[in-house]
Enzyme design. Structure first.
Site, PDB file in Angstrom:
ATOM      1  N   LYS A 136      34.405  34.977  35.070  1.00 33.60           N
ATOM      2  CA  LYS A 136      34.367  34.280  36.362  1.00 33.60           C
ATOM      3  C   LYS A 136      33.154  34.690  37.199  1.00 33.60           C
ATOM      4  O   LYS A 136      32.752  33.977  38.110  1.00 33.60           O
ATOM      5  CB  LYS A 136      35.637  34.599  37.169  1.00 33.60           C
ATOM      6  CG  LYS A 136      36.895  34.061  36.557  1.00 33.60           C
ATOM      7  CD  LYS A 136      38.100  34.921  36.893  1.00 33.60           C
ATOM      8  CE  LYS A 136      38.247  36.076  35.956  1.00 33.60           C
ATOM      9  NZ  LYS A 136      39.062  35.927  34.780  1.00 33.60           N
ATOM     10  N   GLU A 160      34.231  26.735  31.196  1.00 32.43           N
ATOM     11  CA  GLU A 160      35.583  26.184  31.282  1.00 32.43           C
ATOM     12  C   GLU A 160      36.643  27.289  31.249  1.00 32.43           C
ATOM     13  O   GLU A 160      37.680  27.199  31.912  1.00 32.43           O
ATOM     14  CB  GLU A 160      35.825  25.181  30.148  1.00 32.43           C
ATOM     15  CG  GLU A 160      37.109  24.396  30.301  1.00 32.43           C
ATOM     16  CD  GLU A 160      37.199  23.652  31.639  1.00 32.43           C
ATOM     17  OE1 GLU A 160      36.359  22.779  31.873  1.00 32.43           O
ATOM     18  OE2 GLU A 160      38.094  23.950  32.442  1.00 32.43           O
ATOM     19  N   VAL A 163      38.665  29.464  34.512  1.00 39.34           N
ATOM     20  CA  VAL A 163      39.895  29.134  35.267  1.00 39.34           C
ATOM     21  C   VAL A 163      40.855  28.399  34.346  1.00 39.34           C
ATOM     22  O   VAL A 163      40.484  27.398  33.717  1.00 39.34           O
ATOM     23  CB  VAL A 163      39.579  28.248  36.496  1.00 39.34           C
ATOM     24  CG1 VAL A 163      40.865  27.871  37.237  1.00 39.34           C
ATOM     25  CG2 VAL A 163      38.616  28.952  37.450  1.00 39.34           C
ATOM     26  N   GLY A 217      46.725  41.475  25.936  1.00 42.53           N
ATOM     27  CA  GLY A 217      45.299  41.189  26.164  1.00 42.53           C
ATOM     28  C   GLY A 217      45.068  40.164  27.249  1.00 42.53           C
ATOM     29  O   GLY A 217      43.989  39.588  27.351  1.00 42.53           O
ATOM     30  N   GLU A 220      43.478  41.683  33.140  1.00 44.85           N
ATOM     31  CA  GLU A 220      42.075  42.075  33.186  1.00 44.85           C
ATOM     32  C   GLU A 220      41.927  43.499  32.659  1.00 44.85           C
ATOM     33  O   GLU A 220      42.883  44.300  32.714  1.00 44.85           O
ATOM     34  CB  GLU A 220      41.562  42.026  34.630  1.00 44.85           C
ATOM     35  CG  GLU A 220      41.300  40.629  35.146  1.00 44.85           C
ATOM     36  CD  GLU A 220      40.186  39.906  34.395  1.00 44.85           C
ATOM     37  OE1 GLU A 220      39.089  40.467  34.268  1.00 44.85           O
ATOM     38  OE2 GLU A 220      40.417  38.789  33.923  1.00 44.85           O
ATOM     39  N   ASP A 231      41.175  38.678  40.934  1.00 48.40           N
ATOM     40  CA  ASP A 231      40.950  37.682  39.872  1.00 48.40           C
ATOM     41  C   ASP A 231      41.190  36.277  40.430  1.00 48.40           C
ATOM     42  O   ASP A 231      40.373  35.372  40.214  1.00 48.40           O
ATOM     43  CB  ASP A 231      41.902  37.961  38.699  1.00 48.40           C
ATOM     44  CG  ASP A 231      41.830  36.875  37.643  1.00 48.40           C
ATOM     45  OD1 ASP A 231      40.925  36.948  36.787  1.00 48.40           O
ATOM     46  OD2 ASP A 231      42.658  35.947  37.676  1.00 48.40           O
ATOM     47  N   LYS A 235      38.459  33.195  40.900  1.00 49.50           N
ATOM     48  CA  LYS A 235      38.679  31.824  40.424  1.00 49.50           C
ATOM     49  C   LYS A 235      38.597  30.835  41.586  1.00 49.50           C
ATOM     50  O   LYS A 235      38.057  29.734  41.447  1.00 49.50           O
ATOM     51  CB  LYS A 235      40.043  31.714  39.741  1.00 49.50           C
ATOM     52  CG  LYS A 235      40.085  32.434  38.409  1.00 49.50           C
ATOM     53  CD  LYS A 235      41.497  32.536  37.881  1.00 49.50           C
ATOM     54  CE  LYS A 235      41.522  33.164  36.501  1.00 49.50           C
ATOM     55  NZ  LYS A 235      42.832  33.653  36.108  1.00 49.50           N
TER      56      LYS A 235
HETATM   57  N1  LIG Z   1      41.780  37.908  28.155  1.00 44.68           N
HETATM   58  C1  LIG Z   1      42.074  36.745  28.727  1.00 44.68           C
HETATM   59  O1  LIG Z   1      43.175  36.205  28.560  1.00 44.68           O
HETATM   60  C2  LIG Z   1      41.043  36.037  29.571  1.00 44.68           C
HETATM   61  C3  LIG Z   1      41.335  34.761  30.053  1.00 44.68           C
HETATM   62  C4  LIG Z   1      40.356  34.075  30.786  1.00 44.68           C
HETATM   63  C5  LIG Z   1      39.149  34.698  31.063  1.00 44.68           C
HETATM   64  N2  LIG Z   1      38.915  35.964  30.600  1.00 44.68           N
HETATM   65  C6  LIG Z   1      37.623  36.594  30.910  1.00 44.68           C
HETATM   66  O2  LIG Z   1      36.891  36.730  29.701  1.00 44.68           O
HETATM   67  C7  LIG Z   1      36.081  37.912  29.742  1.00 44.68           C
HETATM   68  C8  LIG Z   1      36.382  38.759  28.505  1.00 44.68           C
HETATM   69  O3  LIG Z   1      37.751  39.116  28.510  1.00 44.68           O
HETATM   70  P1  LIG Z   1      38.325  40.057  27.357  1.00 44.68           P
HETATM   71  O4  LIG Z   1      39.798  39.999  27.482  1.00 44.68           O
HETATM   72  O5  LIG Z   1      37.666  39.724  26.059  1.00 44.68           O
HETATM   73  O6  LIG Z   1      37.776  41.489  27.860  1.00 44.68           O
HETATM   74  P2  LIG Z   1      37.694  42.840  26.995  1.00 44.68           P
HETATM   75  O7  LIG Z   1      38.619  42.783  25.846  1.00 44.68           O
HETATM   76  O8  LIG Z   1      37.826  43.949  27.988  1.00 44.68           O
HETATM   77  O9  LIG Z   1      36.191  42.816  26.421  1.00 44.68           O
HETATM   78  C9  LIG Z   1      35.069  42.904  27.234  1.00 44.68           C
HETATM   79  C10 LIG Z   1      33.853  43.097  26.360  1.00 44.68           C
HETATM   80  O10 LIG Z   1      32.688  43.165  27.188  1.00 44.68           O
HETATM   81  C11 LIG Z   1      31.937  44.312  26.778  1.00 44.68           C
HETATM   82  N3  LIG Z   1      31.091  44.728  27.911  1.00 44.68           N
HETATM   83  C12 LIG Z   1      31.467  45.176  29.123  1.00 44.68           C
HETATM   84  N4  LIG Z   1      30.379  45.404  29.893  1.00 44.68           N
HETATM   85  C13 LIG Z   1      29.300  45.083  29.133  1.00 44.68           C
HETATM   86  C14 LIG Z   1      27.903  45.123  29.330  1.00 44.68           C
HETATM   87  N5  LIG Z   1      27.380  45.534  30.489  1.00 44.68           N
HETATM   88  N6  LIG Z   1      27.076  44.711  28.313  1.00 44.68           N
HETATM   89  C15 LIG Z   1      27.585  44.309  27.129  1.00 44.68           C
HETATM   90  N7  LIG Z   1      28.915  44.255  26.886  1.00 44.68           N
HETATM   91  C16 LIG Z   1      29.753  44.649  27.873  1.00 44.68           C
HETATM   92  C17 LIG Z   1      32.962  45.318  26.335  1.00 44.68           C
HETATM   93  O11 LIG Z   1      32.391  46.318  25.542  1.00 44.68           O
HETATM   94  P3  LIG Z   1      33.208  47.696  25.232  1.00 44.68           P
HETATM   95  O12 LIG Z   1      34.528  47.278  24.605  1.00 44.68           O
HETATM   96  O13 LIG Z   1      32.346  48.411  24.257  1.00 44.68           O
HETATM   97  O14 LIG Z   1      33.399  48.387  26.534  1.00 44.68           O
HETATM   98  C18 LIG Z   1      33.877  44.379  25.522  1.00 44.68           C
HETATM   99  O15 LIG Z   1      33.293  44.129  24.267  1.00 44.68           O
HETATM  100  C19 LIG Z   1      36.395  38.618  31.069  1.00 44.68           C
HETATM  101  O16 LIG Z   1      35.411  38.303  32.015  1.00 44.68           O
HETATM  102  C20 LIG Z   1      37.746  38.009  31.476  1.00 44.68           C
HETATM  103  O17 LIG Z   1      37.910  37.976  32.875  1.00 44.68           O
HETATM  104  C21 LIG Z   1      39.827  36.633  29.852  1.00 44.68           C
END
Ligand SMILES: NC(=O)c1ccc[n+]([C@@H]2O[C@H](COP(=O)([O-])OP(=O)(O)OC[C@H]3O[C@@H](n4cnc5c(N)ncnc54)[C@H](OP(=O)(O)O)[C@@H]3O)[C@@H](O)[C@H]2O)c1
Length: 354
Positions: A136, A160, A163, A217, A220, A231, A235
């Site tokens: 976001k 997309e 949100v 997962g 956040e 969050d 959004k």
């Molecule tokens: N999970 C959901 O259901 C969901 C739904 C909608 C939107 N989102 C959004 O999608 C994004 C990813 O979510 P996620 O669940 O995949 O998060 P996650 O599992 O915490 O993964 C985040 C990733 O970003 C990496 N990272 C963090 N800071 C970084 C940087 N400065 N440079 C390079 N890599 C970096 C982390 O590396 P390390 O693991 O090595 O720290 C990890 O690989 C977030 O912004 C979240 O708000 C998530």
């Protein structure tokens, strides 16, 4: 025309990015494009650049085994996400010029300034890559700047998944509602908080419900962002910036989270045929937009009151169509990954249309 091949750079390789790669593999026979990953950057799990193509199954098992991606790199060394983007943009200049280079930004939300994600998006567009993100931050903090940059370099900036996961919100309005003015909206747009409130109604403990969202997962990486309403505020700012043409950040949203809401509160509301939900809203007054995120006690006739568990809904207030509702009945990582897949498919469509 033959299927375009997209060259992918992954900045962030967490739950969403890994689910996306698996989904792309599972959906191969439904896609009108092929793809190859040439770079992955993480914060604590190293990075890899291999212009010959990365074995994604190995990359996934490396990170899930808590090992560093450096071991997959022909010439490993420490580099930031921006370094990775710039290095690939140079090495894949032909793919970039042909519009086949795509940066997938899925790092975590930074609620102070949206960084370094905003800089990742900027660097990718400057390198002539399209950008697709589920984060976001870029759209909540810098939408107008990044969209102008994308237009100036004739590249796409899509978000997309920012949100309501893969349920179309931005693409729905962009593609199907020409000449509409959106004067406001009201919605339940944070799954973790809605799940916790629903579980409290069933007599479950707050901490147990949160732990379940973390295990799945969906919460956040820093769950205080969910609980304190950040969050939902991010959004809300994203929706205001894109759909209402205004410019705000999450810090302009009046915000109250759900930490103070207890099991007694939600069950007392139910006994009175009402329900407490975390509601995000925005309204235009004259030239100004006011945005609010707060727990509201809703009458049981209110469609937002009936959203339970991971259900989300957004009601847009439009001038020509009246109130338009978008409802998400189930939420999961697959749905977020689908948001990214659908944005990639639209980039592929654009390549095929040329
Ligand atoms: N999970 C959901 O259901 C969901 C739904 C909608 C939107 N989102 C959004 O999608 C994004 C990813 O979510 P996620 O669940 O995949 O998060 P996650 O599992 O915490 O993964 C985040 C990733 O970003 C990496 N990272 C963090 N800071 C970084 C940087 N400065 N440079 C390079 N890599 C970096 C982390 O590396 P390390 O693991 O090595 O720290 C990890 O690989 C977030 O912004 C979240 O708000 C998530």
């Amino acid at each position: 025309m033959s299927q375009p091949e997209l060259t992918l750079v992954l900045i962030g390789f967490g739950n969403v990015a890994r689910r996306l790669l698996r989904l792309l593999e599972e959906s191969a026979d439904r896609l009108d494009f092929t793809w190859q990953v040439v770079a992955i950057s993480t914060k604590h799990h190293g990075s890899v650049i291999d212009m010959a193509g990365i074995d994604v199954t190995r990359a996934i098992s490396t990170v899930e085994g808590r090992q560093s991606l450096d071991r997959l790199d022909p010439t490993p060394h420490e580099r930031s996400g921006i370094d990775v983007i710039r290095q690939v943009a140079e090495a894949a200049a032909d793919e970039a010029a042909e519009g086949r280079l795509v940066c997938l930004e899925t790092t975590v939300l930074d609620i102070d300034r949206g960084e370094p994600a905003v800089s990742h998006v900027r660097a990718a567009l400057e390198g002539q890559a399209h950008v697709v993100t589920a984060n976001k931050g870029p759209v909540a903090f810098a939408y107008h700047e990044l969209e102008a940059l994308a237009e100036s370099v004739d590249r796409i900036f899509f978000f997309e998944g920012a949100v309501m996961d893969g349920v179309p919100v931005f693409n729905l309005v962009r593609e199907t509602m020409p000449a509409i003015t959106i004067d406001g909206f009201r919605g339940v747009i944070n799954s973790t908080c809605n799940f916790i409130l629903s579980e409290l109604e069933r007599g479950q403990e707050f901490d147990m419900a949160l732990a379940e969202m973390q295990a799945r997962g969906i919460a956040e990486a820093d769950p205080t962002l969910d609980l304190d309403g950040w969050d939902a505020a991010a959004k809300t700012a994203a929706l205001v910036n894109v759909l209402m043409g205004s410019a705000m950040t999450p810090h302009h949203v009046a915000r109250t989270g759900i930490r103070e809401v207890t099991g007694l509160d939600v069950r007392d509301a139910i006994a009175r045929n009402r329900r407490i939900r975390l509601v995000a809203s925005a309204t235009r007054h004259g030239g100004k937009v006011r945005a609010v995120v707060e727990p509201e006690e809703l009458d049981h006739h209110d469609p937002l009151a009936n959203l339970v568990g991971l259900e989300n809904a957004l009601y847009l207030h439009t001038d020509l169509l009246g109130e338009v509702g978008i409802v998400q009945r189930t939420g999961s990582l697959t749905q977020t990954a689908y948001a990214l897949l659908s944005d990639l498919a639209r980039i592929s469509q654009r390549l095929r249309d040329f």
